[in-house]
Design an enzyme around this catalytic site. Structure first.
Site, mmCIF file in Angstrom:
data_model
loop_
_atom_site.group_PDB
_atom_site.id
_atom_site.type_symbol
_atom_site.label_atom_id
_atom_site.label_comp_id
_atom_site.label_asym_id
_atom_site.label_seq_id
_atom_site.Cartn_x
_atom_site.Cartn_y
_atom_site.Cartn_z
ATOM 1 N N TYR A 23 -0.847 1.887 15.311
ATOM 2 C CA TYR A 23 -1.277 3.140 15.599
ATOM 3 C C TYR A 23 -2.738 2.895 16.019
ATOM 4 O O TYR A 23 -3.336 1.854 15.891
ATOM 5 C CB TYR A 23 -1.368 3.678 14.267
ATOM 6 C CG TYR A 23 -2.379 3.356 13.096
ATOM 7 C CD1 TYR A 23 -1.866 2.560 12.291
ATOM 8 C CD2 TYR A 23 -3.685 3.509 13.019
ATOM 9 C CE1 TYR A 23 -2.581 1.650 11.218
ATOM 10 C CE2 TYR A 23 -4.551 3.049 12.097
ATOM 11 C CZ TYR A 23 -3.882 2.085 11.142
ATOM 12 O OH TYR A 23 -4.926 1.332 10.455
ATOM 13 N N CYS A 24 -3.181 3.860 16.615
ATOM 14 C CA CYS A 24 -4.865 3.841 17.341
ATOM 15 C C CYS A 24 -4.959 5.441 17.429
ATOM 16 O O CYS A 24 -4.178 6.357 17.080
ATOM 17 C CB CYS A 24 -4.479 3.211 18.717
ATOM 18 S SG CYS A 24 -3.489 4.069 19.853
ATOM 19 N N THR A 25 -5.989 5.775 17.870
ATOM 20 C CA THR A 25 -6.616 7.298 18.119
ATOM 21 C C THR A 25 -5.631 8.265 18.344
ATOM 22 O O THR A 25 -5.303 9.103 17.669
ATOM 23 C CB THR A 25 -7.924 7.185 18.512
ATOM 24 O OG1 THR A 25 -8.897 6.198 18.040
ATOM 25 C CG2 THR A 25 -8.515 8.624 18.176
ATOM 26 N N GLY A 43 -3.035 7.164 20.788
ATOM 27 C CA GLY A 43 -1.796 6.613 21.200
ATOM 28 C C GLY A 43 -1.809 5.715 22.494
ATOM 29 O O GLY A 43 -0.873 4.954 22.663
ATOM 30 N N ILE A 100 -3.194 8.730 15.601
ATOM 31 C CA ILE A 100 -3.692 9.192 14.344
ATOM 32 C C ILE A 100 -3.930 10.684 14.387
ATOM 33 O O ILE A 100 -3.765 11.468 13.375
ATOM 34 C CB ILE A 100 -4.885 8.412 13.865
ATOM 35 C CG1 ILE A 100 -4.747 7.007 13.722
ATOM 36 C CG2 ILE A 100 -5.536 9.138 12.627
ATOM 37 C CD1 ILE A 100 -6.067 6.176 13.767
#
Ligand SMILES: [Zn+2]
Ligand SMILES: [Zn+2]
Length: 316
Positions: A187-189, A191, A216
């Site tokens: 996961y990251c901010t 995508g 996220i």
């Protein structure tokens, strides 16, 4: 008063002539009076563009009319050109700087060999299904480690990364090899990083890698603070941190006194942009607002010319 808006988007698609796309995008933005940041590479485009609503709409339509960018998802957000003083359109070797442009392959469907995309609900289905099989799903943080100090998925693995490039060293270190036969959700901010990271992981023998669609941000829009996310989200604008609801936990700790906080402040030494967490009480104390790296540098060289230059940022 005219309404203004920002759009955030990315699209992985093969671009034969990034320089030509750059010129077209710059002209388009200038004609429409838009500002923001756009990166173009042979792998696609990544942009944050703001301006008057009608102009942004025209921008979106024009950009989507270019065949490789057809189907791009534009995320609309409050704010406008005032968030970005100028327009920057650049060609780069990669959309996200992992430092391995030759290891990233894209086709018309996006990054080749990336992790399976999961919608927020599907993340929960996966965790539940695996749990019934007695298997734990591991969340894997695709951001810089600092961001996870104030918020992350429950029990997430947070690689030791200061920049995106550090992921390569981390993945190749063997530290995470125990996850190679386990289900892993990156996961990251928003995508975009995980599009690349999940493919790099699969390349390196991680067998079951998933990524969260929209990152996220989209997960938080769906589950807020009642799912697997804990804490606040680090954001790359003046706010620094944002929460999904009033129920957000504060998981960050002041580097000076360990009190709970989600507030990052710049190291006050000249030329240093390290961010550290401080509580309300400690953020004003000059002796404590230098980062540990600068402390070490000063200890080694007491005559450092940057010593004592502590007024770079005025704190609220
Ligand atoms: Zn404190
Ligand atoms: Zn520092």
């Amino acid at each position: 008063m005219t309404e203004s808006r920002i759009v955030l988007y990315y699209k992985f698609a093969p671009i034969k002539d990034p320089e030509a796309v750059k010129l077209w995008q710059r002209t388009l933005c200038e004609q429409l009076g838009l500002t923001g940041r756009i990166i173009i590479s042979e792998h696609g485009i990544n942009g944050t563009v703001g301006g008057e609503m009608a102009a942004v709409k025209r921008y979106v339509k024009q950009t989507k009319s270019y065949t490789p960018f057809r189907g791009t998802e534009f995320k609309w957000s409050e704010g406008g050109a005032e968030s970005f003083p100028r327009l920057s359109v650049k060609v780069r070797p990669e959309l996200v700087a992992f430092g391995v442009p030759d290891q990233v392959k894209v086709n018309d469907d996006g990054v080749i060999g990336g992790g399976e995309h999961l919608k927020p609900e599907e993340v929960h289905e996966l965790v539940e299904t695996k749990k019934r099989e007695g298997v734990e799903v591991t969340f894997f943080d695709g951001r810089n480690a600092m961001e996870a100090q104030i918020g992350k998925f429950r029990d997430a693995v947070v690689p030791d990364t200061e920049t995106t490039r550090d992921f390569i060293t981390e993945l190749d270190s063997g530290k995470y090899d125990h996850l190679k036969d386990q289900p892993v959700v990156t996961y990251c901010t928003g995508g975009i990083r995980c599009e690349v990271l999940s493919a790099l992981m699969k390349d390196r023998g991680f067998e079951e890698v998933y990524q969260i669609d929209g990152g996220i941000v989209r997960y938080g829009e769906t589950y807020g603070d009642s799912g697997y996310w804990e804490g606040e989200l680090y954001v790359f604008d003046g706010r620094m941190n944002t929460r999904f609801s009033e129920d957000a936990k504060t998981i960050g700790e002041c580097v000076n006194c360990s009190a709970a906080t989600s507030s990052f402040y710049n190291c006050l030494d000249r030329g240093c942009s390290n961010l550290q967490l401080y509580c309300e009480d400690c953020k004003h104390i000059p002796e404590t607002v230098r980062c540990s790296k600068c402390e070490a540098r000063l200890a080694a060289n007491p005559n450092d010319p940057n010593q004592g230059v502590l007024d770079k940022v005025r704190r609220p």
